[in-house]
Motif scaffolding. Structure first.
Motif, PDB file in Angstrom:
ATOM      1  N   HIS A 139       0.857  -1.185   0.000  1.00 15.38           N
ATOM      2  CA  HIS A 139       0.000   0.000   0.000  1.00 15.38           C
ATOM      3  C   HIS A 139       0.891   1.233   0.000  1.00 15.38           C
ATOM      4  N   GLU A 140       0.267   2.396  -0.251  1.00  9.88           N
ATOM      5  CA  GLU A 140       1.036   3.635  -0.289  1.00  9.88           C
ATOM      6  C   GLU A 140       0.184   4.794   0.190  1.00  9.88           C
ATOM      7  N   ALA A 141       0.872   5.789   0.734  1.00  7.41           N
ATOM      8  CA  ALA A 141       0.211   7.000   1.211  1.00  7.41           C
ATOM      9  C   ALA A 141       1.077   8.189   0.851  1.00  7.41           C
ATOM     10  N   ALA A 142       0.426   9.261   0.385  1.00  8.11           N
ATOM     11  CA  ALA A 142       1.133  10.477   0.015  1.00  8.11           C
ATOM     12  C   ALA A 142       0.743  11.598   0.973  1.00  8.11           C
ATOM     13  N   PHE A 143       1.728  12.369   1.368  1.00  7.12           N
ATOM     14  CA  PHE A 143       1.546  13.475   2.297  1.00  7.12           C
ATOM     15  C   PHE A 143       1.984  14.755   1.594  1.00  7.12           C
ATOM     16  N   GLU A 144       1.033  15.674   1.391  1.00 10.11           N
ATOM     17  CA  GLU A 144       1.326  16.913   0.668  1.00 10.11           C
ATOM     18  C   GLU A 144       1.684  18.014   1.658  1.00 10.11           C
ATOM     19  N   PHE A 145       2.811  18.666   1.408  1.00  7.06           N
ATOM     20  CA  PHE A 145       3.237  19.762   2.272  1.00  7.06           C
ATOM     21  C   PHE A 145       2.359  20.982   2.032  1.00  7.06           C
ATOM     22  N   ARG A 146       2.125  21.756   3.085  1.00  2.00           N
ATOM     23  CA  ARG A 146       1.294  22.958   2.977  1.00  2.00           C
ATOM     24  C   ARG A 146       1.883  23.928   1.958  1.00  2.00           C
ATOM     25  N   GLU A 147       3.210  24.043   1.980  1.00  2.00           N
ATOM     26  CA  GLU A 147       3.913  24.878   1.006  1.00  2.00           C
ATOM     27  C   GLU A 147       5.077  24.078   0.464  1.00  2.00           C
ATOM     28  N   ALA A 148       5.418  24.326  -0.799  1.00  2.00           N
ATOM     29  CA  ALA A 148       6.580  23.645  -1.375  1.00  2.00           C
ATOM     30  C   ALA A 148       7.807  23.947  -0.527  1.00  2.00           C
ATOM     31  N   LEU A 149       8.586  22.917  -0.282  1.00  3.10           N
ATOM     32  CA  LEU A 149       9.776  23.045   0.541  1.00  3.10           C
ATOM     33  C   LEU A 149      10.964  23.371  -0.360  1.00  3.10           C
ATOM     34  N   ASP A 150      11.597  24.520  -0.118  1.00  3.81           N
ATOM     35  CA  ASP A 150      12.833  24.843  -0.818  1.00  3.81           C
ATOM     36  C   ASP A 150      13.950  24.083  -0.122  1.00  3.81           C
ATOM     37  N   ALA A 151      14.092  22.827  -0.503  1.00  2.00           N
ATOM     38  CA  ALA A 151      14.971  21.915   0.224  1.00  2.00           C
ATOM     39  C   ALA A 151      16.436  22.156  -0.085  1.00  2.00           C
ATOM     40  N   ASP A 152      16.726  22.627  -1.297  1.00  2.00           N
ATOM     41  CA  ASP A 152      18.103  22.900  -1.707  1.00  2.00           C
ATOM     42  C   ASP A 152      19.004  21.702  -1.432  1.00  2.00           C
ATOM     43  N   GLY A 153      18.458  20.500  -1.638  1.00  2.00           N
ATOM     44  CA  GLY A 153      19.243  19.287  -1.472  1.00  2.00           C
ATOM     45  C   GLY A 153      19.495  18.874  -0.040  1.00  2.00           C
ATOM     46  N   ALA A 154      18.807  19.509   0.923  1.00  2.00           N
ATOM     47  CA  ALA A 154      19.014  19.174   2.335  1.00  2.00           C
ATOM     48  C   ALA A 154      18.437  17.797   2.649  1.00  2.00           C
ATOM     49  N   ASP A 155      19.110  17.070   3.543  1.00  2.00           N
ATOM     50  CA  ASP A 155      18.585  15.782   3.995  1.00  2.00           C
ATOM     51  C   ASP A 155      17.206  15.972   4.619  1.00  2.00           C
ATOM     52  N   LEU A 156      16.385  14.930   4.518  1.00  2.00           N
ATOM     53  CA  LEU A 156      15.089  14.912   5.188  1.00  2.00           C
ATOM     54  C   LEU A 156      15.149  13.916   6.328  1.00  2.00           C
ATOM     55  N   LYS A 157      14.543  14.277   7.445  1.00  2.00           N
ATOM     56  CA  LYS A 157      14.385  13.344   8.564  1.00  2.00           C
ATOM     57  C   LYS A 157      12.897  13.048   8.667  1.00  2.00           C
ATOM     58  N   ILE A 158      12.559  11.768   8.662  1.00  2.00           N
ATOM     59  CA  ILE A 158      11.163  11.331   8.674  1.00  2.00           C
ATOM     60  C   ILE A 158      10.933  10.496   9.919  1.00  2.00           C
ATOM     61  N   LEU A 159       9.934  10.878  10.711  1.00  2.00           N
ATOM     62  CA  LEU A 159       9.547  10.092  11.878  1.00  2.00           C
ATOM     63  C   LEU A 159       8.264   9.348  11.553  1.00  2.00           C
ATOM     64  N   LEU A 160       8.300   8.032  11.684  1.00  2.00           N
ATOM     65  CA  LEU A 160       7.129   7.179  11.529  1.00  2.00           C
ATOM     66  C   LEU A 160       6.794   6.660  12.919  1.00  2.00           C
ATOM     67  N   LYS A 161       5.676   7.136  13.462  1.00  2.00           N
ATOM     68  CA  LYS A 161       5.328   6.823  14.845  1.00  2.00           C
ATOM     69  C   LYS A 161       4.198   5.803  14.897  1.00  2.00           C
ATOM     70  N   GLN A 162       4.404   4.738  15.665  1.00  2.00           N
ATOM     71  CA  GLN A 162       3.357   3.761  15.941  1.00  2.00           C
ATOM     72  C   GLN A 162       3.169   3.775  17.438  1.00  2.00           C
ATOM     73  N   LEU A 163       2.218   4.581  17.885  1.00  2.00           N
ATOM     74  CA  LEU A 163       2.024   4.803  19.309  1.00  2.00           C
ATOM     75  C   LEU A 163       0.716   4.194  19.833  1.00  2.00           C
ATOM     76  N   HIS A 164      -0.076   3.639  18.936  1.00  2.00           N
ATOM     77  CA  HIS A 164      -1.363   3.056  19.322  1.00  2.00           C
ATOM     78  C   HIS A 164      -1.181   1.784  20.117  1.00  2.00           C
ATOM     79  N   GLY A 165      -0.115   1.028  19.813  1.00  2.00           N
ATOM     80  CA  GLY A 165       0.184  -0.202  20.571  1.00  2.00           C
ATOM     81  C   GLY A 165      -0.201  -1.466  19.831  1.00  2.00           C
ATOM     82  N   GLY A 166      -0.134  -2.573  20.552  1.00  2.00           N
ATOM     83  CA  GLY A 166      -0.509  -3.871  19.995  1.00  2.00           C
ATOM     84  C   GLY A 166       0.460  -4.414  18.957  1.00  2.00           C
ATOM     85  N   GLY A 167       1.686  -3.901  18.919  1.00  2.00           N
ATOM     86  CA  GLY A 167       2.665  -4.415  17.983  1.00  2.00           C
ATOM     87  C   GLY A 167       2.347  -4.121  16.537  1.00  2.00           C
ATOM     88  N   HIS A 168       1.607  -3.062  16.296  1.00  2.00           N
ATOM     89  CA  HIS A 168       1.256  -2.694  14.923  1.00  2.00           C
ATOM     90  C   HIS A 168       2.388  -1.959  14.226  1.00  2.00           C
TER      91      HIS A 168
END
Length: 168
Positions: A139-168
């Motif tokens: 499956h896939e999910a897309a997340f659209e930024f509120r404004e285009a990010l002028d990233a200028d090649g900067a690294d991205l840090k992505i946090l994927l949080k599973q806080l609901h529990g149950g080993g999901h």
């Protein structure tokens, strides 16, 4: 159902340079650049992924959760039934790692009943995106930024949080 990756967006696969689990999961880079989760399966976890970004301008982030024979029911999650829960997704860029990039909205190829993709950006740790009962397939999910990010090649840090529990 139309693949999000084929809509009118040019997606660029980011190169993961670091991936860590807060609670002891082993994240191993695969030959195709994806990550496989193995080892401990804690009740909750947060994955921190750092990716090299070759782009000057970024407007969205696409997350693919991939089915794999090594996962329960072929996954794409690690719960016994193959499900996953993404409680919150946060993206940071460049030197300012304290303020997440504002996300305007999200869309997924599949929303579990009462566990839609909007719950992954609602700021509530007990809600989440899930994909049950369509397990065993990617499956896939897309997340659209509120404004285009002028990233200028900067690294991205992505946090994927599973806080609901149950080993999901």
């Amino acid at each position: 159902e139309q693949s999000l990756a084929r809509q009118r967006v040019r997606w660029t696969t980011l190169e993961v340079t670091n991936a860590a689990s807060a609670n002891g999961v082993t994240l191993t880079k695969q030959p195709d650049g994806s990550l496989i989760s193995a080892g401990e399966r804690p009740e909750t976890d947060v994955y921190t992924i750092v990716a090299r970004n070759p782009l000057q301008r970024v407007t969205a982030l696409l997350i693919e959760v991939l089915a794999d024979d090594r996962l329960p029911q072929r996954g794409p999650g690690r719960q016994d039934n193959g499900n996953l829960h993404l409680s919150e997704l946060e993206v940071f860029a460049g030197v300012d790692q304290s303020t997440p990039i504002p996300i305007a909205g999200a869309i997924a190829d599949l929303d579990q009943a009462d566990w839609g993709i909007a719950r992954a950006i609602d700021g509530v740790s007990q809600t989440a995106w899930g994909i049950y009962p369509q397990v065993g397939v990617s499956h896939e999910a897309a997340f659209e930024f509120r404004e285009a990010l002028d990233a200028d090649g900067a690294d991205l840090k992505i946090l994927l949080k599973q806080l609901h529990g149950g080993g999901h």
